[in-house]
Scaffold this active site. Structure first.
Site, short mmCIF file in Angstrom:
data_model
loop_
_atom_site.label_atom_id
_atom_site.label_comp_id
_atom_site.label_asym_id
_atom_site.label_seq_id
_atom_site.Cartn_x
_atom_site.Cartn_y
_atom_site.Cartn_z
N ILE A 63 0.89 -1.16 0.00
CA ILE A 63 0.00 0.00 0.00
C ILE A 63 0.93 1.20 0.00
O ILE A 63 1.89 1.26 0.76
CB ILE A 63 -0.95 -0.02 1.22
CG1 ILE A 63 -1.91 1.18 1.25
CG2 ILE A 63 -0.21 -0.12 2.54
CD1 ILE A 63 -3.00 1.09 2.36
N SER A 64 0.68 2.16 -0.89
CA SER A 64 1.60 3.30 -1.02
C SER A 64 1.62 4.14 0.25
O SER A 64 0.67 4.14 1.03
CB SER A 64 1.20 4.19 -2.19
OG SER A 64 1.10 3.48 -3.39
#
Ligand code: SAH
Length: 213
Positions: A63-64
Site C-alpha cells: 500500500i503506497s
C-alpha cells in the site's frame, strides 16, 4: 470494521504530517483524513496504519505511503464526477481517496488475490469503484475515455494505449523510470496525438508488470 476515536486521532496527525511535507490541496488533505487506512491493511500491521510509510499487503505488493497517495492525487486535480482510471488497485486505498473526492473510479489489478480482496472490502466500507482483473497496460478501451488516469506502479515509459484512452485536456499521473527510482510525471493531453509532460520529483513504486497472475 471499526473506526475508533483513536484511529481518527491518529489520522488527524497523519494529515498534519503530510501537510508539513508539502501537500497543500485542502480537499486532498480532507480525503486522507476521512479514509480509514487501517482497514486496508492486514491486522498485524494496523498499528502502523497511520505512519507515513508504505506497507506490505501480500502478493509481494505494498500500500503506497500516504504522502505519495496525496502527492499523486494532488497532481491529478480531481474534480467531482471525474471519470478516473487507476492502474494498480492494490489494497484499494487510493481508489477510496479518489471516491472521497467525488470521482467515478475504474481500477485494474493484475494480481487476482489482491483484486478479490479489494472487491470484498471496498463496498463493505462504503466505497464502490468498478474493479477489474487484468493487465493495466491495455486499460479499459470499452469504458474510455477517461478524464484522468492514475498509475500507481512504476512504468518504463508513458503507456501508449492508456494515453489513447485519455480525454483531450485530461491528465495522467505516472511514475516513470527503473525499478530503483522513478520520476513522478504529469502528462496533459493537448490534442489527439499531442501532450505536454512535466516532472515532479523522485519516488519508488513496485513495478508495473505485463500480463496478469
Ligand atoms: N494503489 C494501491 C497501491 C498499489 S501498489 C493502493 O492504494 O493500495 C501497485 C499495484 O499495481 C500492485 O498491487 C501491483 O500488483 C499492481 N500492478 C502492477 N502492474 C500492473 C498492471 N500491469 N496492471 C494492473 N495492476 C498492476
Amino acid at each position: 470494521m471499526e473506526d475508533t476515536y483513536l484511529h481518527k486521532g491518529l489520522r488527524k496527525k497523519l494529515v498534519e504530517e503530510i501537510k508539513q511535507k508539502g501537500i497543500k490541496d485542502q480537499k486532498v488533505l480532507d480525503a486522507i483524513g476521512k479514509v480509514p487506512r487501517h482497514l486496508f491493511m492486514d491486522s498485524s500491521f494496523t498499528k502502523f496504519a497511520y505512519k507515513d510509510q508504505a506497507f506490505p499487503i501480500g502478493s509481494g505488493q505494498t500500500i503506497s505511503q500516504p504522502y505519495t497517495v496525496a502527492f499523486q492525487t494532488e497532481l491529478l486535480e480531481v474534480k467531482k464526477m471525474d471519470k478516473i482510471l487507476e492502474i494498480g488497485t492494490g489494497s484499494g486505498y487510493q481508489a477510496a481517496v479518489l471516491i472521497e473526492l467525488g470521482a467515478k473510479v475504474y481500477t485494474i489489478e493484475r494480481q487476482k488475490k489482491l483484486m478479490l480482496k479489494a472487491k470484498a472490502l471496498l463496498p463493505k466500507i462504503g466505497y464502490n469503484p468498478h474493479i477489474f482483473y487484468g493487465d493495466g497496460y491495455s486499460g479499459l478501451p470499452s469504458y474510455s475515455k477517461f478524464d484522468k488516469i492514475l498509475i500507481t506502479a512504476a512504468a518504463p515509459d508513458i503507456p501508449e494505449k492508456l494515453l489513447e484512452q485519455l480525454e483531450i485536456g485530461g491528465r495522467m499521473v505516472v511514475p516513470i523510470g527503473s525499478s530503483y527510482s522513478q520520476t513522478m510525471t504529469l502528462v496533459v493531453k493537448t490534442g489527439e496525438s499531442d501532450y505536454k509532460k512535466s516532472e515532479h520529483g523522485y519516488f519508488v513504486f513496485v513495478p508495473m508488470l505485463k500480463g496478469k497472475v
